[in-house]
Design an enzyme around this catalytic site. Structure first.
Site, short mmCIF file in Angstrom:
data_model
loop_
_atom_site.label_atom_id
_atom_site.label_comp_id
_atom_site.label_asym_id
_atom_site.label_seq_id
_atom_site.Cartn_x
_atom_site.Cartn_y
_atom_site.Cartn_z
N ASP A 39 46.09 28.10 -28.59
CA ASP A 39 46.18 27.02 -28.01
C ASP A 39 44.97 26.28 -28.28
OD1 ASP A 39 48.93 27.21 -26.98
OD2 ASP A 39 48.23 28.57 -25.08
N ASN A 41 44.99 18.60 -22.06
CA ASN A 41 45.13 19.74 -21.09
C ASN A 41 44.52 18.98 -19.98
OD1 ASN A 41 46.20 21.90 -22.17
ND2 ASN A 41 44.11 22.95 -22.63
N ARG A 68 31.99 16.62 -2.56
CA ARG A 68 30.78 17.15 -2.69
C ARG A 68 31.07 18.72 -3.27
NH1 ARG A 68 29.85 13.95 1.33
NH2 ARG A 68 27.80 12.67 1.33
P1 NAP Z 1 38.16 28.49 -24.81
O1 NAP Z 1 37.15 28.66 -23.56
O2 NAP Z 1 37.76 29.43 -25.82
O3 NAP Z 1 39.72 28.85 -24.41
C1 NAP Z 1 40.23 28.94 -23.30
C2 NAP Z 1 41.46 29.43 -22.85
O4 NAP Z 1 42.25 28.63 -22.67
C3 NAP Z 1 42.00 30.19 -24.27
O5 NAP Z 1 42.44 31.48 -24.06
C4 NAP Z 1 42.98 29.24 -24.67
O6 NAP Z 1 44.21 29.73 -25.41
C5 NAP Z 1 43.63 28.91 -23.37
N1 NAP Z 1 44.31 27.60 -23.39
C6 NAP Z 1 43.85 26.29 -23.64
N2 NAP Z 1 45.08 25.45 -23.59
C7 NAP Z 1 45.94 26.20 -22.69
C8 NAP Z 1 47.13 25.93 -21.79
N3 NAP Z 1 47.72 24.68 -22.07
N4 NAP Z 1 47.83 26.60 -21.07
C9 NAP Z 1 47.21 28.01 -21.05
N5 NAP Z 1 46.07 28.58 -21.63
C10 NAP Z 1 45.33 27.52 -22.32
O7 NAP Z 1 38.25 27.01 -25.07
P2 NAP Z 1 39.06 26.12 -25.92
O8 NAP Z 1 39.81 27.06 -26.80
O9 NAP Z 1 38.19 25.15 -26.76
O10 NAP Z 1 39.92 25.62 -25.03
C11 NAP Z 1 39.75 24.44 -24.09
C12 NAP Z 1 40.40 24.65 -22.77
O11 NAP Z 1 39.69 25.98 -22.14
C13 NAP Z 1 40.34 23.73 -21.86
O12 NAP Z 1 41.00 22.63 -22.05
C14 NAP Z 1 40.58 24.35 -20.60
O13 NAP Z 1 41.71 24.06 -20.14
C15 NAP Z 1 40.28 25.71 -20.76
N6 NAP Z 1 39.26 26.36 -20.04
C16 NAP Z 1 39.44 27.00 -18.97
C17 NAP Z 1 38.55 27.43 -17.98
C18 NAP Z 1 38.89 28.52 -17.01
O14 NAP Z 1 40.17 28.97 -16.85
N7 NAP Z 1 38.08 28.88 -16.19
C19 NAP Z 1 37.20 27.09 -18.33
C20 NAP Z 1 36.88 26.32 -19.11
C21 NAP Z 1 37.92 25.58 -19.86
P3 NAP Z 1 44.05 30.51 -26.56
O15 NAP Z 1 43.30 31.72 -26.65
O16 NAP Z 1 45.52 30.62 -27.28
O17 NAP Z 1 43.51 29.60 -27.74
#
Ligand code: NAP
Length: 267
Positions: free
Chosen positions: A45, A126, A152
């Site tokens: 994703d 997202n 806050r």
């Molecule tokens: P990453 O930290 O390497 O991956 C974040 C995870 O989010 C990966 O497992 C990715 O899936 C999954 N993901 C992305 N879009 C998704 C969706 N629409 N629904 C379900 N899972 C999803 O960062 P990145 O690959 O650059 O992705 C950025 C995204 O990370 C941000 O948009 C944010 O949503 C997410 N994120 C999540 C958290 C958290 O959950 N605590 C914190 C920061 C950011 P894949 O393994 O298939 O790539």
């Protein structure tokens, strides 16, 4: 057909990308990095997020397809060994039984960031988040130009329905079907006591509503647009609303959203 492939860069994704180019050439597809009709993302994703932002200025004229090289994703639904089948479906209708591809459109969020140094606009697939760098964020949240709360805490997340399964879900937000044109506001560790108060639960705004977040102290902030980080130290406000444009996915076979949710979170 004009297409472009973006892969995650790992060995398997690169190999699949080469396989795709070979089969595409055999079937008369044309690689076009400038104005593709279809963009294929090979990875996860996260790779699809990179693909969106690579073509963010051409989103209305592109349909995306995701091939995953890890676990089944929300944006990547074809498996590594299914490229020949995908190509056949892309080539066209060979038999009447072959289902017609469907275009599904997902809502996006439009963000307008106003800083002392200027104004910028972004589109999120997202989510958008506003987080503190040095400590507690102090921000006023208005909904439809009326003050709603003084926040806050660690930060605020504004997600699309497609992003509701990502960061938003980790924050306790609801999973929203992407056919619902809405944005969701979730809190990141808000401070709540007798002095400081926030709603404390996720808020879902329809597409004709908007929310403004005003910085209420001199603070260093991190604004994130999907996977992209923007450090900001002179923020005035951020306006968030459902974008006029949508992102399109081409579905050559059905894979309902709730099946994706079940696959991803329940096994
Ligand atoms: P990453 O930290 O390497 O991956 C974040 C995870 O989010 C990966 O497992 C990715 O899936 C999954 N993901 C992305 N879009 C998704 C969706 N629409 N629904 C379900 N899972 C999803 O960062 P990145 O690959 O650059 O992705 C950025 C995204 O990370 C941000 O948009 C944010 O949503 C997410 N994120 C999540 C958290 C958290 O959950 N605590 C914190 C920061 C950011 P894949 O393994 O298939 O790539």
């Amino acid at each position: 057909m004009r297409y472009y492939v973006l892969d995650r860069g790992d060995q398997l994704s690169v190999e699949l990308s080469e396989q795709f180019h070979k089969l595409a050439a055999e079937n008369g597809f044309k690689m076009d990095a400038e104005s593709p009709e279809i963009v294929i993302s090979i990875g996860g994703d996260g790779t699809m997020l990179h693909a969106f932002h690579t073509f963010i200025d051409r989103i209305p004229s592109i349909a995306f397809v995701g091939i995953h090289t890890g676990h089944l994703g929300f944006y990547a639904d074809w498996k590594a060994n299914e490229i020949p089948e995908l190509i056949q479906l892309m080539v066209g209708h060979k038999t009447p039984e072959q289902p017609r591809p469907r275009i599904v459109n997902y809502p996006l969020i439009d963000i307008q960031v106003q800083k002392k140094s200027g104004t910028s606009s972004y589109i999120c697939v997202n989510e958008f988040t506003l987080k503190g760098v040095d400590g507690t964020v102090v921000a006023q949240v208005d909904i439809n130009d009326q003050q709603f709360e003084m926040f806050r805490g660690d930060g605020i997340c504004i997600s699309t329905p497609a992003g509701s399964t990502a960061y938003n879900k980790s924050l306790g937000g609801a999973i929203i079907h992407p056919s619902i044109e809405a944005l969701q506001i979730t809190e990141i560790a808000s401070i709540n006591n007798r002095v400081f108060r926030t709603a404390g639960s996720p808020l879902v705004l329809p597409k004709h509503h908007h929310c403004d977040i005003y910085s209420r102290k001199d603070q260093r902030l991190l604004l994130t647009i999907d996977h992209i980080n923007h450090p900001v130290d002179d923020l005035i406000s951020v306006r968030c609303q459902v974008a006029k444009q949508k992102v399109s996915f081409i579905r050559y076979r059905p894979f309902p959203f709730w099946n994706r949710v079940r696959n991803a979170f329940l096994g």
